[in-house]
Design a protein around this motif. Sequence first.
Motif, PDB file in Angstrom:
ATOM      1  N   GLY A  56       0.812  -1.396  -0.072  1.00 62.40           N
ATOM      2  CA  GLY A  56       0.024   0.146  -0.243  1.00 62.40           C
ATOM      3  C   GLY A  56       1.152   1.221   0.072  1.00 62.40           C
ATOM      4  N   GLY A  57       2.267   1.112  -0.336  1.00 63.51           N
ATOM      5  CA  GLY A  57       2.871   2.262  -0.259  1.00 63.51           C
ATOM      6  C   GLY A  57       3.938   2.207  -1.197  1.00 63.51           C
ATOM      7  N   VAL A  58       5.096   2.568  -0.925  1.00 61.68           N
ATOM      8  CA  VAL A  58       6.068   2.816  -2.142  1.00 61.68           C
ATOM      9  C   VAL A  58       7.370   1.756  -1.595  1.00 61.68           C
ATOM     10  CG1 VAL A  58       8.055   4.382  -3.096  1.00 61.68           C
ATOM     11  CG2 VAL A  58       5.870   5.237  -2.520  1.00 61.68           C
ATOM     12  N   HIS A  59       7.668   0.928  -2.454  1.00 64.11           N
ATOM     13  CA  HIS A  59       8.550  -0.136  -2.249  1.00 64.11           C
ATOM     14  C   HIS A  59      10.073   0.439  -3.063  1.00 64.11           C
ATOM     15  CE1 HIS A  59       5.398  -3.572  -1.655  1.00 64.11           C
ATOM     16  NE2 HIS A  59       4.770  -2.611  -2.325  1.00 64.11           N
ATOM     17  N   ALA A  60      10.882  -0.052  -2.549  1.00 68.24           N
ATOM     18  CA  ALA A  60      12.315   0.239  -3.100  1.00 68.24           C
ATOM     19  C   ALA A  60      12.960  -1.123  -3.109  1.00 68.24           C
ATOM     20  CB  ALA A  60      13.111   1.178  -2.109  1.00 68.24           C
ATOM     21  N   TRP A  61      13.660  -1.408  -4.281  1.00 66.34           N
ATOM     22  CA  TRP A  61      14.467  -2.658  -4.433  1.00 66.34           C
ATOM     23  C   TRP A  61      15.547  -2.565  -5.384  1.00 66.34           C
ATOM     24  CZ3 TRP A  61      10.170  -1.135  -6.932  1.00 66.34           C
ATOM     25  CH2 TRP A  61      10.010  -1.523  -8.347  1.00 66.34           C
ATOM     26  N   VAL A  62      16.153  -3.536  -5.137  1.00 65.00           N
ATOM     27  CA  VAL A  62      17.615  -3.563  -5.909  1.00 65.00           C
ATOM     28  C   VAL A  62      17.490  -5.290  -6.485  1.00 65.00           C
ATOM     29  CG1 VAL A  62      19.884  -3.913  -5.947  1.00 65.00           C
ATOM     30  CG2 VAL A  62      18.836  -2.119  -4.694  1.00 65.00           C
ATOM     31  N   SER A  63      17.570  -5.457  -7.696  1.00 64.10           N
ATOM     32  CA  SER A  63      17.530  -6.763  -8.157  1.00 64.10           C
ATOM     33  C   SER A  63      18.803  -6.876  -9.301  1.00 64.10           C
ATOM     34  CB  SER A  63      16.143  -7.172  -8.957  1.00 64.10           C
ATOM     35  OG  SER A  63      16.102  -6.415  -9.936  1.00 64.10           O
ATOM     36  N   ASP A  64      19.294  -7.994  -9.773  1.00 63.42           N
ATOM     37  CA  ASP A  64      20.185  -8.238 -10.968  1.00 63.42           C
ATOM     38  C   ASP A  64      19.627  -9.430 -11.482  1.00 63.42           C
ATOM     39  OD1 ASP A  64      20.757 -10.603  -9.466  1.00 63.42           O
ATOM     40  OD2 ASP A  64      22.849  -9.961  -8.921  1.00 63.42           O
ATOM     41  N   GLY A  65      20.395 -10.085 -12.330  1.00 66.38           N
ATOM     42  CA  GLY A  65      19.830 -11.223 -13.175  1.00 66.38           C
ATOM     43  C   GLY A  65      19.519 -12.375 -12.322  1.00 66.38           C
ATOM     44  N   SER A  66      20.261 -12.310 -11.077  1.00 60.81           N
ATOM     45  CA  SER A  66      19.574 -13.589 -10.243  1.00 60.81           C
ATOM     46  C   SER A  66      18.294 -13.416  -9.344  1.00 60.81           C
ATOM     47  CB  SER A  66      20.813 -13.816  -9.285  1.00 60.81           C
ATOM     48  OG  SER A  66      20.980 -12.992  -8.337  1.00 60.81           O
ATOM     49  N   GLY A  67      18.023 -12.118  -9.551  1.00 60.52           N
ATOM     50  CA  GLY A  67      16.586 -11.838  -8.937  1.00 60.52           C
ATOM     51  C   GLY A  67      16.710 -10.877  -7.770  1.00 60.52           C
ATOM     52  N   LEU A  68      15.895 -10.585  -6.801  1.00 59.31           N
ATOM     53  CA  LEU A  68      15.853  -9.428  -5.752  1.00 59.31           C
ATOM     54  C   LEU A  68      17.327  -9.866  -5.000  1.00 59.31           C
ATOM     55  CD1 LEU A  68      12.141  -9.360  -4.752  1.00 59.31           C
ATOM     56  CD2 LEU A  68      13.451  -7.510  -5.640  1.00 59.31           C
ATOM     57  N   LEU A  69      17.822  -8.746  -4.607  1.00 60.29           N
ATOM     58  CA  LEU A  69      18.891  -8.636  -3.844  1.00 60.29           C
ATOM     59  C   LEU A  69      18.526  -7.680  -2.455  1.00 60.29           C
ATOM     60  CD1 LEU A  69      21.945  -7.554  -6.110  1.00 60.29           C
ATOM     61  CD2 LEU A  69      21.013  -9.795  -5.605  1.00 60.29           C
ATOM     62  N   ALA A  70      17.568  -6.803  -2.553  1.00 59.17           N
ATOM     63  CA  ALA A  70      17.292  -6.188  -1.355  1.00 59.17           C
ATOM     64  C   ALA A  70      15.843  -5.337  -1.669  1.00 59.17           C
ATOM     65  CB  ALA A  70      18.394  -4.939  -1.335  1.00 59.17           C
ATOM     66  N   HIS A  71      15.032  -5.179  -0.530  1.00 57.40           N
ATOM     67  CA  HIS A  71      13.771  -4.794  -0.544  1.00 57.40           C
ATOM     68  C   HIS A  71      13.438  -4.029   0.687  1.00 57.40           C
ATOM     69  CE1 HIS A  71       9.468  -4.582   0.095  1.00 57.40           C
ATOM     70  NE2 HIS A  71       9.380  -4.458  -1.022  1.00 57.40           N
ATOM     71  N   GLY A  72      12.659  -2.936   0.513  1.00 58.17           N
ATOM     72  CA  GLY A  72      11.882  -2.175   1.544  1.00 58.17           C
ATOM     73  C   GLY A  72      10.733  -1.463   1.113  1.00 58.17           C
ATOM     74  N   SER A  73       9.774  -1.375   2.095  1.00 55.63           N
ATOM     75  CA  SER A  73       8.868  -0.405   1.815  1.00 55.63           C
ATOM     76  C   SER A  73       8.592   0.724   2.777  1.00 55.63           C
ATOM     77  CB  SER A  73       7.561  -1.193   1.407  1.00 55.63           C
ATOM     78  OG  SER A  73       6.903  -1.857   2.543  1.00 55.63           O
ATOM     79  N   VAL A  74       7.857   1.821   2.381  1.00 56.57           N
ATOM     80  CA  VAL A  74       7.214   2.719   3.473  1.00 56.57           C
ATOM     81  C   VAL A  74       5.701   2.971   3.052  1.00 56.57           C
ATOM     82  CG1 VAL A  74       7.879   4.636   1.952  1.00 56.57           C
ATOM     83  CG2 VAL A  74       7.718   5.075   4.507  1.00 56.57           C
ATOM     84  N   ILE A  75       4.995   2.715   4.066  1.00 55.25           N
ATOM     85  CA  ILE A  75       3.774   2.628   4.311  1.00 55.25           C
ATOM     86  C   ILE A  75       3.047   3.962   5.080  1.00 55.25           C
ATOM     87  CG2 ILE A  75       3.345   0.462   3.357  1.00 55.25           C
ATOM     88  CD1 ILE A  75       2.250   1.274   6.721  1.00 55.25           C
ATOM     89  N   GLN A  76       2.012   4.574   5.003  1.00 51.55           N
ATOM     90  CA  GLN A  76       1.358   5.469   5.709  1.00 51.55           C
ATOM     91  C   GLN A  76       0.842   4.788   6.962  1.00 51.55           C
ATOM     92  OE1 GLN A  76      -0.747   9.085   4.221  1.00 51.55           O
ATOM     93  NE2 GLN A  76      -2.239   8.593   5.704  1.00 51.55           N
ATOM     94  N   ARG A  77       0.990   5.371   7.930  1.00 49.64           N
ATOM     95  CA  ARG A  77       0.315   5.262   9.107  1.00 49.64           C
ATOM     96  C   ARG A  77      -0.111   6.543   9.974  1.00 49.64           C
ATOM     97  NH1 ARG A  77       2.529   0.501  12.967  1.00 49.64           N
ATOM     98  NH2 ARG A  77       0.510   0.631  13.717  1.00 49.64           N
ATOM     99  N   ARG A  78      -0.903   6.446  10.915  1.00 51.88           N
ATOM    100  CA  ARG A  78      -1.394   7.745  11.683  1.00 51.88           C
ATOM    101  C   ARG A  78      -0.736   7.454  12.963  1.00 51.88           C
ATOM    102  NH1 ARG A  78      -3.013  11.697   8.242  1.00 51.88           N
ATOM    103  NH2 ARG A  78      -3.567  12.832  10.169  1.00 51.88           N
TER     104      ARG A  78
END
Length: 185
Positions: free
Chosen positions: A44-66
């Motif tokens: 439900g928010g913005v994802h950030a990721w790094v991948s290469d030819g072998s697939g995902l290497l890193a991921h994170g997301s930021v979502i809204q809360r109150r």
Amino acid sequence: MTQPMPSTAHTSALAPAFLDEIHAFLDTAFEGRFDAHDWDHTLGGVHAWVSDGSGLLAHGSVIQRRAVHAGRSLRVGYVEGVAVRAGHRRRGLGGRIMAALEEVVDGAYAFGALAASAGAVPLYTGRGWTAWPGRIAVQGPEGVVRLPHEEGSTYVRGTGGAPLPATGEPGSDLLVFDWRDGDVM
């Protein structure tokens, strides 16, 4: 070797097959301890990721809360699902993911927050995140519920990397987050 820079996109822009890949990646990275609620919290928010030819290497997301702080209800950029694939850790990928997420926090939220595992604390504190020094609670179905077990592991970051300002007002040591299923923090 130069690591690739993160890509970013909102959950709504990601193909279902890629979301399935992220979900499987996080389940592996968290050694099977990433349940359906954890996955829901990542969406439900913005994802950030790094991948290469072998697939995902890193991921994170930021979502809204109150969160209620010092009598005000604030939009919080809550960081979720931060992981780096085993064998690629300690190479700066986590920092790159966090930099991308912090850019979103700085541009859209009053402050950032996250729940940190002990092993991740050096990453976050090295980037200016600080342990919330006060009380943590959630506004639950039965009212405000204090979460003393989350105190000391909830980290915050003001916009631009600044610490949250101390208001000096009564209750300014209390952060009351919105309720959600599963681990509320």
